[in-house]
Design a protein around this motif. Structure first.
Motif, PDB file in Angstrom:
ATOM      1  N   GLY A   1      -3.956   0.716  -1.699  1.00  0.00           N
ATOM      2  CA  GLY A   1      -4.327   1.809  -2.556  1.00  0.00           C
ATOM      3  C   GLY A   1      -3.353   3.244  -2.126  1.00  0.00           C
ATOM      4  N   ASP A   2      -3.505   4.075  -2.843  1.00  0.00           N
ATOM      5  CA  ASP A   2      -2.550   5.796  -2.818  1.00  0.00           C
ATOM      6  C   ASP A   2      -1.873   5.544  -3.645  1.00  0.00           C
ATOM      7  OD1 ASP A   2      -3.534   7.862  -1.950  1.00  0.00           O
ATOM      8  OD2 ASP A   2      -3.218   7.661   0.216  1.00  0.00           O
ATOM      9  N   LEU A   3      -1.287   5.259  -4.664  1.00  0.00           N
ATOM     10  CA  LEU A   3      -0.703   4.438  -6.021  1.00  0.00           C
ATOM     11  C   LEU A   3       0.304   5.538  -6.453  1.00  0.00           C
ATOM     12  CD1 LEU A   3      -2.037   2.190  -8.419  1.00  0.00           C
ATOM     13  CD2 LEU A   3      -1.983   1.244  -6.241  1.00  0.00           C
ATOM     14  N   VAL A   4      -0.529   6.574  -6.108  1.00  0.00           N
ATOM     15  CA  VAL A   4      -0.186   7.830  -6.679  1.00  0.00           C
ATOM     16  C   VAL A   4       0.133   8.856  -5.401  1.00  0.00           C
ATOM     17  CG1 VAL A   4      -0.862   7.498  -8.773  1.00  0.00           C
ATOM     18  CG2 VAL A   4      -1.839   9.371  -7.605  1.00  0.00           C
ATOM     19  N   GLY A   5       0.445  10.837  -6.102  1.00  0.00           N
ATOM     20  CA  GLY A   5       1.241  11.039  -5.026  1.00  0.00           C
ATOM     21  C   GLY A   5       2.673  11.552  -4.425  1.00  0.00           C
ATOM     22  N   TYR A   6       3.257  12.653  -4.247  1.00  0.00           N
ATOM     23  CA  TYR A   6       4.561  12.832  -3.887  1.00  0.00           C
ATOM     24  C   TYR A   6       5.343  12.649  -4.733  1.00  0.00           C
ATOM     25  CZ  TYR A   6       2.238  13.479   0.803  1.00  0.00           C
ATOM     26  OH  TYR A   6       1.165  13.525   1.773  1.00  0.00           O
TER      27      TYR A   6
ATOM     28  N   CYS B   1      -6.321  -2.468   6.062  1.00  0.00           N
ATOM     29  CA  CYS B   1      -6.082  -0.868   5.961  1.00  0.00           C
ATOM     30  C   CYS B   1      -4.916  -0.771   5.179  1.00  0.00           C
ATOM     31  CB  CYS B   1      -6.574  -0.682   6.518  1.00  0.00           C
ATOM     32  SG  CYS B   1      -5.740   0.151   8.570  1.00  0.00           S
ATOM     33  N   GLY B   2      -4.374   1.080   4.811  1.00  0.00           N
ATOM     34  CA  GLY B   2      -2.994   1.001   4.877  1.00  0.00           C
ATOM     35  C   GLY B   2      -3.282   2.958   5.494  1.00  0.00           C
ATOM     36  N   HIS B   3      -3.291   3.575   4.234  1.00  0.00           N
ATOM     37  CA  HIS B   3      -3.094   5.611   4.871  1.00  0.00           C
ATOM     38  C   HIS B   3      -2.047   6.026   5.843  1.00  0.00           C
ATOM     39  CE1 HIS B   3      -5.106   8.738   4.028  1.00  0.00           C
ATOM     40  NE2 HIS B   3      -5.444   8.909   5.342  1.00  0.00           N
TER      41      HIS B   3
ATOM     42  N   VAL C   1       4.697   1.001   1.233  1.00  0.00           N
ATOM     43  CA  VAL C   1       5.715   0.947   0.365  1.00  0.00           C
ATOM     44  C   VAL C   1       6.516   2.094  -0.179  1.00  0.00           C
ATOM     45  CG1 VAL C   1       6.384   0.319  -2.108  1.00  0.00           C
ATOM     46  CG2 VAL C   1       5.076  -1.525  -0.731  1.00  0.00           C
ATOM     47  N   GLY C   2       5.958   3.242  -0.493  1.00  0.00           N
ATOM     48  CA  GLY C   2       7.257   4.290  -1.257  1.00  0.00           C
ATOM     49  C   GLY C   2       7.033   4.985  -0.480  1.00  0.00           C
ATOM     50  N   LYS C   3       6.452   5.900   0.682  1.00  0.00           N
ATOM     51  CA  LYS C   3       7.271   6.870   1.892  1.00  0.00           C
ATOM     52  C   LYS C   3       6.583   5.892   2.864  1.00  0.00           C
ATOM     53  CE  LYS C   3       5.620  11.471   2.489  1.00  0.00           C
ATOM     54  NZ  LYS C   3       5.608  11.463   3.640  1.00  0.00           N
ATOM     55  N   PRO C   4       7.564   5.304   4.022  1.00  0.00           N
ATOM     56  CA  PRO C   4       7.268   4.973   5.201  1.00  0.00           C
ATOM     57  C   PRO C   4       7.808   5.968   5.986  1.00  0.00           C
ATOM     58  CG  PRO C   4       9.550   3.821   4.695  1.00  0.00           C
ATOM     59  CD  PRO C   4       8.923   5.205   3.305  1.00  0.00           C
ATOM     60  N   LYS C   5       6.673   5.538   7.384  1.00  0.00           N
ATOM     61  CA  LYS C   5       6.599   6.896   8.766  1.00  0.00           C
ATOM     62  C   LYS C   5       6.554   6.047   9.548  1.00  0.00           C
ATOM     63  CE  LYS C   5       3.084   9.941   6.584  1.00  0.00           C
ATOM     64  NZ  LYS C   5       2.070  10.754   6.813  1.00  0.00           N
ATOM     65  N   HIS C   6       7.875   4.412   9.940  1.00  0.00           N
ATOM     66  CA  HIS C   6       7.799   3.858  10.967  1.00  0.00           C
ATOM     67  C   HIS C   6       9.196   3.749  11.365  1.00  0.00           C
ATOM     68  CE1 HIS C   6       9.256   1.040   7.569  1.00  0.00           C
ATOM     69  NE2 HIS C   6      10.449   0.400   8.172  1.00  0.00           N
ATOM     70  N   GLY C   7       9.858   4.757  10.616  1.00  0.00           N
ATOM     71  CA  GLY C   7      10.763   5.093  11.767  1.00  0.00           C
ATOM     72  C   GLY C   7      11.860   4.477  11.054  1.00  0.00           C
TER      73      GLY C   7
ATOM     74  N   GLY D   1       0.854  -1.069   0.502  1.00  0.00           N
ATOM     75  CA  GLY D   1      -0.139  -0.215   0.782  1.00  0.00           C
ATOM     76  C   GLY D   1       0.522   1.387  -0.152  1.00  0.00           C
ATOM     77  N   ASP D   2       0.310   2.666  -0.369  1.00  0.00           N
ATOM     78  CA  ASP D   2       1.054   3.941  -0.300  1.00  0.00           C
ATOM     79  C   ASP D   2       2.580   3.609  -1.082  1.00  0.00           C
ATOM     80  OD1 ASP D   2      -0.891   5.505   1.433  1.00  0.00           O
ATOM     81  OD2 ASP D   2      -1.514   3.612   2.533  1.00  0.00           O
ATOM     82  N   VAL D   3       2.363   3.041  -2.726  1.00  0.00           N
ATOM     83  CA  VAL D   3       3.274   3.413  -3.033  1.00  0.00           C
ATOM     84  C   VAL D   3       3.588   4.625  -3.190  1.00  0.00           C
ATOM     85  CG1 VAL D   3       4.039   2.521  -5.370  1.00  0.00           C
ATOM     86  CG2 VAL D   3       2.386   1.512  -3.924  1.00  0.00           C
ATOM     87  N   HIS D   4       2.814   5.851  -3.205  1.00  0.00           N
ATOM     88  CA  HIS D   4       3.381   7.018  -3.388  1.00  0.00           C
ATOM     89  C   HIS D   4       3.781   7.491  -4.758  1.00  0.00           C
ATOM     90  CE1 HIS D   4       0.413   9.092  -1.231  1.00  0.00           C
ATOM     91  NE2 HIS D   4       0.488   7.536   0.084  1.00  0.00           N
ATOM     92  N   SER D   5       3.976   6.589  -5.896  1.00  0.00           N
ATOM     93  CA  SER D   5       4.711   6.825  -7.401  1.00  0.00           C
ATOM     94  C   SER D   5       6.156   6.680  -6.684  1.00  0.00           C
ATOM     95  CB  SER D   5       4.648   8.317  -7.725  1.00  0.00           C
ATOM     96  OG  SER D   5       2.846   8.863  -8.027  1.00  0.00           O
ATOM     97  N   ASN D   6       6.532   5.711  -6.094  1.00  0.00           N
ATOM     98  CA  ASN D   6       8.329   5.762  -5.656  1.00  0.00           C
ATOM     99  C   ASN D   6       7.864   4.329  -6.433  1.00  0.00           C
ATOM    100  OD1 ASN D   6      10.744   4.456  -4.755  1.00  0.00           O
ATOM    101  ND2 ASN D   6      10.057   5.321  -2.531  1.00  0.00           N
ATOM    102  N   ILE D   7       8.494   4.563  -7.764  1.00  0.00           N
ATOM    103  CA  ILE D   7       9.147   2.588  -8.741  1.00  0.00           C
ATOM    104  C   ILE D   7       9.831   1.755  -7.938  1.00  0.00           C
ATOM    105  CG2 ILE D   7      10.113   3.660 -10.509  1.00  0.00           C
ATOM    106  CD1 ILE D   7       8.155   1.063 -10.690  1.00  0.00           C
TER     107      ILE D   7
END
Length: 238
Positions: A35-40, A158-160, A180-186, A7-13
């Motif tokens: 979801g959230d394939l795109v953004g950022y 879920c994701g988000h 996947v693309g914008k991790p926030k787990h430190g 999830g949350d790949v956010h355009s990070n190929i």
């Protein structure tokens, strides 16, 4: 049943490529995405096309929804926007400017939720929460307890939040795949989850994957429409 959740790949190929390569060795039946394939990040078309080619089941994230519903952005409009305007809103101006008509239509047609079953157990896949696409479900026992009484499914994925976890509340499993693309787990590592269902037993494994972070950083630096403030966030997992 054994499946991978991304999830949350956010355009990070680069992160997506590394995660999908890692999943190849996990012997899963299928892959689903919150979801959230795109953004950022700078590669919305590349990410969507990779997801489609990989036959991944995807639901619509809040950033996907924004781009799906947006009008096309002209070259003239981009030229008349300030750097601040271009770079705000998770790089929405850039994404709207470069995304193909076919890929925008793909985002528009993504379902909001997905339901699957394994024996007696029912699984619900959402982006934010079963109530709202943009609601954050953290490891908040009070909120999850409240939600457990509202949903009939046994497993809610879920994701988000971009933070992975697995909580069991009143015999209901709440699983977040992280990002996947914008991790926030430190940590800078991409995360995804393997879910295994055997009878009434549900197990999850949170997987962290190294990827070519310097490649995405260089791509951000080279693209004036993408905010450089994303770079420390990616490096530190914030």
């Amino acid at each position: 049943m054994r499946f991978a959740v991304i999830g949350d790949v956010h355009s990070n190929i680069f992160a997506l490529d590394s995660v999908l390569k890692d999943i190849e060795n996990k012997q899963v039946d299928f892959i689903i995405s919150t979801g959230d394939l795109v953004g950022y990040m700078p590669f919305p078309n590349e990410v969507i096309e990779k997801i489609r080619a990989s036959r991944i089941l995807v639901i619509q994230g809040n950033h996907d929804k924004v781009i799906a519903q947006a009008a096309e952005v002209s070259d003239e409009l981009i030229r008349n926007m300030s750097d601040v305007e271009v770079q705000k809103s998770a790089s929405a101006a850039f994404t709207n400017w470069v995304i193909t008509k076919e890929n925008r239509a793909y985002l528009r047609n993504l379902p909001r939720q997905l339901r699957i079953s394994s024996g007696r157990l029912k699984v619900l896949l959402v982006h934010g929460s079963p109530r709202m696409i943009g609601e954050y479900l953290y490891e908040d026992i009070e909120k999850l307890t409240e939600l457990s009484k509202e949903v009939e499914e046994d497993i809610i994925i879920c994701g988000h939040t971009h933070k992975p976890y697995h909580q069991i509340i009143d015999n209901k499993h709440f699983i977040n795949a992280g990002s996947v693309g914008k991790p926030k787990h430190g940590s800078s590592q991409a995360t995804y989850v393997i879910v295994t269902i055997e009878g009434d037993t549900v197990k999850s494994d949170i997987i962290e994957v190294n990827y070519e972070i310097e490649s995405i950083i260089e791509a951000i630096k080279a693209n004036p429409m993408i905010a450089d403030e994303l770079i420390p966030m990616l490096k530190r997992g914030l």
